[in-house]
Design an enzyme around this catalytic site. Structure first.
Site, PDB file in Angstrom:
ATOM      1  N   LYS A  10       5.638 -23.665  -5.481  1.00  0.00           N
ATOM      2  CA  LYS A  10       6.775 -22.999  -6.129  1.00  0.00           C
ATOM      3  C   LYS A  10       6.280 -22.152  -7.278  1.00  0.00           C
ATOM      4  O   LYS A  10       5.207 -22.373  -7.858  1.00  0.00           O
ATOM      5  CB  LYS A  10       7.809 -24.014  -6.616  1.00  0.00           C
ATOM      6  CG  LYS A  10       7.305 -25.025  -7.663  1.00  0.00           C
ATOM      7  CD  LYS A  10       7.318 -24.524  -9.099  1.00  0.00           C
ATOM      8  CE  LYS A  10       6.813 -25.573 -10.083  1.00  0.00           C
ATOM      9  NZ  LYS A  10       6.594 -25.029 -11.449  1.00  0.00           N
ATOM     10  N   ASP A 137      10.349 -31.984 -10.233  1.00  0.00           N
ATOM     11  CA  ASP A 137      10.082 -30.910  -9.284  1.00  0.00           C
ATOM     12  C   ASP A 137      10.124 -31.358  -7.827  1.00  0.00           C
ATOM     13  O   ASP A 137      10.086 -30.523  -6.927  1.00  0.00           O
ATOM     14  CB  ASP A 137       8.697 -30.292  -9.551  1.00  0.00           C
ATOM     15  CG  ASP A 137       8.657 -29.456 -10.818  1.00  0.00           C
ATOM     16  OD1 ASP A 137       9.732 -29.119 -11.343  1.00  0.00           O
ATOM     17  OD2 ASP A 137       7.542 -29.143 -11.276  1.00  0.00           O
TER      18      ASP A 137
END
Length: 301
Positions: A10, A137
């Site tokens: 990401k 996350d």
């Protein structure tokens, strides 16, 4: 029998950080974008839980029960009364300790792989709940695409993306501790009122429109000043990328990887070449976005 799951890295196109909470976390408005750099997590039956790893910087990955993928397998097994006998092999391609959530992605991949291998039949909501327990996350590794994360980043709302964005990532020669970066953030804001984190409407619209120039104008990372204070050499990398033609540059998450948004695929290759020639980083990766979340690519047979 084995199951292999592919999971993406990401980049945080916006990371707005609030003040420290009583529990030590920070409220965030975290706009995640999954990029086409992937790890693969393979789950195979075994007599005990075991973790192995291959790929770039694999020697930096812990292979004991502190590994997030191992913790994910244990959490799923405990919920469903399954003996956690599984060999998890992680084929790394996401930079290690680079602010791109590789370990979190591996946890999401291990959850999906073990769920399929053990036939636990966990719902997506249950998997997301376990992800949130493992780390801020981790849920995004399951979801992929683009999403706004609030709370400490684990409460996700998917976002529309109207096109492909082209990114270049410069890998630093060295690492940064995420807790250390947050401590430096708190030090820099000591005695000041930290604004409540809010997602940028202009940024969300730029994603929806698929407009790289509009997105370049609104990228932001509130942790960047702290990361640069701890790792000043990153400023040279950021300058090299923008001098090389990037539309915008920022530290990825807590760093030390730096991210560069390019106009198109050809421009991304030019930026990558400029970064390599600058001698301000140890390696460069090019990747498109968005990318899908955890995906089974080799199911059990």
């Amino acid at each position: 029998m084995s199951v292999t799951v592919r999971v993406p890295a990401k980049v945080n196109v916006q990371l707005a950080v609030g003040g420290a909470r009583p529990d030590g976390f920070h409220d965030l408005a975290n706009v995640f974008l999954a990029v086409g750099l992937y790890d693969e997590v393979t789950a195979t039956p075994a007599d005990r839980l075991r973790v192995t790893c291959s790929g770039p910087d694999a020697h930096q990955v812990p292979l004991d029960r502190s590994n997030l993928a191992a913790r994910a397998a244990l959490a799923l097994a405990e919920r469903h009364g399954v003996t956690p006998g599984v060999h998890l092999h992680i084929a790394k391609d996401i930079p290690v300790a680079g602010g791109m959530a590789g370990g979190s992605a591996d946890a999401a991949g291990a959850l999906v792989a073990c769920d399929a291998l053990w036939g636990t039949g966990a719902s997506r909501a249950e998997l997301l709940d376990i992800c949130a327990e493992l780390g801020s996350d981790v849920p995004f590794g399951l979801v992929g695409g683009a999403a706004l994360g609030v709370g400490r980043g684990e409460q996700l709302t998917p976002l529309d993306v109207g096109g492909t964005f082209h990114w270049v990532f410069a890998l630093a020669d060295g690492g940064l501790s995420t807790p250390a970066v947050y401590r430096e953030f708190d030090r820099q804001w000591e005695g000041l009122d930290v604004p409540a984190p809010q997602a940028s409407p202009a940024l969300i619209e730029a994603l929806r429109a698929g407009d790289p120039r509009a997105l370049a104008g609104v990228l932001g990372n509130d942790l960047e000043p702290a990361a640069l204070a701890l790792f000043p050499a990153l400023e040279q990398t950021l300058a090299a990328g923008t001098d090389g033609g990037a539309l915008a540059a920022l530290v990825s998450g807590s760093g030390p990887t730096t991210a560069f948004l390019a106009e198109d695929a050809a421009s991304a290759e030019s930026v990558a070449e400029a970064l390599l020639k600058s001698d301000t980083c140890r390696a460069v990766r090019v990747a498109p976005a968005p990318a899908p979340g955890a995906t089974v690519i080799a199911p059990a047979v």
